[in-house]
Design a protein around this motif. Structure first.
Motif, mmCIF file in Angstrom:
data_model
loop_
_atom_site.group_PDB
_atom_site.id
_atom_site.type_symbol
_atom_site.label_atom_id
_atom_site.label_comp_id
_atom_site.label_asym_id
_atom_site.label_seq_id
_atom_site.Cartn_x
_atom_site.Cartn_y
_atom_site.Cartn_z
ATOM 1 N N LYS A 17 0.847 -1.196 0.000
ATOM 2 C CA LYS A 17 0.000 0.000 0.000
ATOM 3 C C LYS A 17 0.880 1.243 0.000
ATOM 4 C CE LYS A 17 -4.530 0.348 1.680
ATOM 5 N NZ LYS A 17 -5.406 0.747 2.721
ATOM 6 N N GLY A 19 2.001 5.173 0.689
ATOM 7 C CA GLY A 19 1.826 6.271 1.636
ATOM 8 C C GLY A 19 1.473 5.872 3.052
ATOM 9 N N THR A 23 8.767 4.830 4.264
ATOM 10 C CA THR A 23 10.006 5.612 4.172
ATOM 11 C C THR A 23 10.256 6.386 5.468
ATOM 12 O OG1 THR A 23 9.728 5.766 1.793
ATOM 13 C CG2 THR A 23 11.163 7.403 2.821
ATOM 14 N N THR A 24 9.196 6.949 6.030
ATOM 15 C CA THR A 24 9.338 7.678 7.297
ATOM 16 C C THR A 24 9.869 6.728 8.376
ATOM 17 O OG1 THR A 24 7.493 9.057 6.608
ATOM 18 C CG2 THR A 24 8.043 9.102 8.951
ATOM 19 N N ASP A 46 13.319 2.042 -3.600
ATOM 20 C CA ASP A 46 12.139 2.608 -4.246
ATOM 21 C C ASP A 46 12.592 3.620 -5.299
ATOM 22 O OD1 ASP A 46 9.805 3.841 -4.988
ATOM 23 O OD2 ASP A 46 9.089 4.176 -2.942
ATOM 24 N N GLN A 48 11.235 6.005 -6.446
ATOM 25 C CA GLN A 48 10.878 7.380 -6.050
ATOM 26 C C GLN A 48 12.035 8.056 -5.306
ATOM 27 O OE1 GLN A 48 6.372 7.726 -4.764
ATOM 28 N NE2 GLN A 48 7.188 5.893 -3.810
ATOM 29 N N PRO A 137 6.019 0.730 -3.018
ATOM 30 C CA PRO A 137 4.632 0.338 -2.728
ATOM 31 C C PRO A 137 4.101 -0.664 -3.740
ATOM 32 C CG PRO A 137 4.696 2.533 -3.688
ATOM 33 C CD PRO A 137 6.118 2.093 -3.557
ATOM 34 N N MET A 194 0.729 6.983 11.883
ATOM 35 C CA MET A 194 -0.185 8.129 11.674
ATOM 36 C C MET A 194 -1.404 8.034 12.575
ATOM 37 S SD MET A 194 0.203 8.801 7.619
ATOM 38 C CE MET A 194 1.338 7.743 6.735
ATOM 39 N N LEU A 228 7.334 14.904 11.686
ATOM 40 C CA LEU A 228 7.769 13.767 10.862
ATOM 41 C C LEU A 228 7.628 14.082 9.375
ATOM 42 C CD1 LEU A 228 6.243 10.729 12.812
ATOM 43 C CD2 LEU A 228 8.672 11.250 12.544
HETATM 44 N N1 ATP Z 1 3.433 9.709 11.539
HETATM 45 C C1 ATP Z 1 3.296 10.618 10.581
HETATM 46 N N2 ATP Z 1 2.767 11.837 10.845
HETATM 47 C C2 ATP Z 1 2.596 12.755 9.856
HETATM 48 N N3 ATP Z 1 2.946 12.571 8.588
HETATM 49 C C3 ATP Z 1 3.481 11.381 8.262
HETATM 50 C C4 ATP Z 1 3.699 10.352 9.228
HETATM 51 N N4 ATP Z 1 4.244 9.275 8.602
HETATM 52 C C5 ATP Z 1 4.369 9.615 7.314
HETATM 53 N N5 ATP Z 1 3.912 10.872 7.094
HETATM 54 C C6 ATP Z 1 3.833 11.574 5.810
HETATM 55 O O1 ATP Z 1 2.945 10.824 4.984
HETATM 56 C C7 ATP Z 1 3.442 10.737 3.659
HETATM 57 C C8 ATP Z 1 3.673 9.259 3.306
HETATM 58 O O2 ATP Z 1 4.674 8.756 4.170
HETATM 59 P P1 ATP Z 1 5.862 7.850 3.617
HETATM 60 O O3 ATP Z 1 6.509 8.481 2.440
HETATM 61 O O4 ATP Z 1 6.727 7.510 4.763
HETATM 62 O O5 ATP Z 1 5.029 6.583 3.161
HETATM 63 P P2 ATP Z 1 5.493 5.398 2.202
HETATM 64 O O6 ATP Z 1 4.736 4.197 2.645
HETATM 65 O O7 ATP Z 1 6.956 5.311 2.157
HETATM 66 O O8 ATP Z 1 4.964 5.907 0.799
HETATM 67 P P3 ATP Z 1 5.242 5.202 -0.627
HETATM 68 O O9 ATP Z 1 4.363 3.997 -0.638
HETATM 69 O O10 ATP Z 1 4.876 6.230 -1.635
HETATM 70 O O11 ATP Z 1 6.702 4.848 -0.656
HETATM 71 C C9 ATP Z 1 4.702 11.582 3.633
HETATM 72 O O12 ATP Z 1 4.377 12.869 3.198
HETATM 73 C C10 ATP Z 1 5.153 11.600 5.089
HETATM 74 O O13 ATP Z 1 5.891 12.765 5.406
#
Ligand code: ATP
Ligand code: MG
Length: 272
Positions: A17, A19, A23-24, A46, A48, A137, A194, A228
């Motif tokens: 899935k 976002g 990555t965070t 990734d 990206q 993803p 989140m 974050l």
């Molecule tokens: N705990 C959090 N609080 C607020 N914003 C967050 C949090 N975790 C992630 N984000 C934000 O949500 C968005 C998606 O997070 P992230 O890039 O880490 O997800 P991802 O699973 O790596 O996405 P992708 O699938 O596109 O690689 C980013 O803009 C990130 O800054």
């Protein structure tokens, strides 16, 4: 080899899935483990390249990339990059990784490219206690390569209505990789991300996930925290950007919980 007592643990951070916080989690868990005294390598898998950007590595500086790592690099070319965080190194990604699936297709070792390098040629990339792989993803060949190379998988799950959707498919993929190519692979844990305590839905989703997945779910919950999401634009992990923020504190707790779990080494995936 024998004179090197370091047992590197390879942790894939995966959820097909988009976002959900992969990555965070990779950046901040990596930084928290490094701050705890461990040598950490983050592999951005990734196309990206969000982990690379979030750690402040401009595209023009990405010389040895995860694409190179997958395609039998010459030993002299193998150079993980230092980041602004001591003991946190990075193999960055560039957009050329998006063709890796197709480029690997004719290779009979295509599922094992990451393992062939990370495990069998580990010494060339330096000694690390933890290798974290930030997956794309998708359950594509890149993610499968990460799962074949990994000791365990950490799954970030966003506290939203459809949180569990897709998880069955991910668990099935882990099981099939375990059966076919990597018997030691297990799900290390699921981390809720989140989480918004002012929103009833977050609490309901968290309760639902815990009821369904029990001990697989980390006690530590990552809150929704603006620090974050701001930190990557300052090119540093949240622990550097604002050490006292709820997000930075949560990722330090997650690192402590992960370390405690690894010490126990329980094959938790058998519980699902
Ligand atoms: N705990 C959090 N609080 C607020 N914003 C967050 C949090 N975790 C992630 N984000 C934000 O949500 C968005 C998606 O997070 P992230 O890039 O880490 O997800 P991802 O699973 O790596 O996405 P992708 O699938 O596109 O690689 C980013 O803009 C990130 O800054
Ligand atoms: Mg990502």
């Amino acid at each position: 080899m024998s004179e090197d007592p370091v047992q590197t643990h390879v942790l894939a951070i995966a959820n097909q899935k988009g976002g959900v916080g992969k990555t965070t989690t990779a950046i901040n868990l990596g930084a928290a483990l490094a701050a705890s005294g461990f040598r950490v390598l983050l592999v951005d898998l990734d196309p990206q390249g969000n982990a690379s950007t979030g750690l402040g590595i401009p595209v023009s500086n990405r010389t040895f990339t995860s694409y190179d790592l997958l395609f039998d690099p010459e030993p002299a070319a193998v150079k993980p990059m230092d980041t602004s965080v001591p003991d946190l190194q990075l193999v960055p990604a560039t957009a050329d990784l998006s063709s890796a699936d197709v480029d690997m297709a004719p290779d009979p070792r295509r599922l094992h490219k990451m393992k062939d390098f990370l495990v069998d040629r580990a010494r060339e990339i330096g000694v690390h206690d933890y290798v974290l792989i930030d997956c794309p993803p998708s359950l594509n060949l890149l993610t499968i390569n990460a799962l074949v190379a990994a000791d365990s998988v950490l799954v970030p799950l966003q506290c939203e209505f459809f949180a569990l959707e897709g998880l069955t498919q991910l668990i099935r993929t882990v099981q099939s990789v375990r059966g076919a190519s990597n018997p030691r692979l297990r799900i290390q844990g699921i981390v809720l991300t989140m989480y918004d305590r002012r929103n009833n839905l977050s609490g309901q989703v968290a309760a639902d996930v815990r009821e369904n997945l029990g001990a697989l779910v980390y006690e530590t919950v990552i809150p929704r925290n603006v620090r974050l999401s701001e930190a990557p634009s300052h090119a540093v992990p949240a622990i550097v950007y604002d050490r006292t923020s709820s997000g930075a504190i949560a990722y330090q707790k997650l690192a402590a919980e992960l370390l405690a779990r690894l010490r126990k080494e329980r094959p938790l995936v058998e519980q699902v």
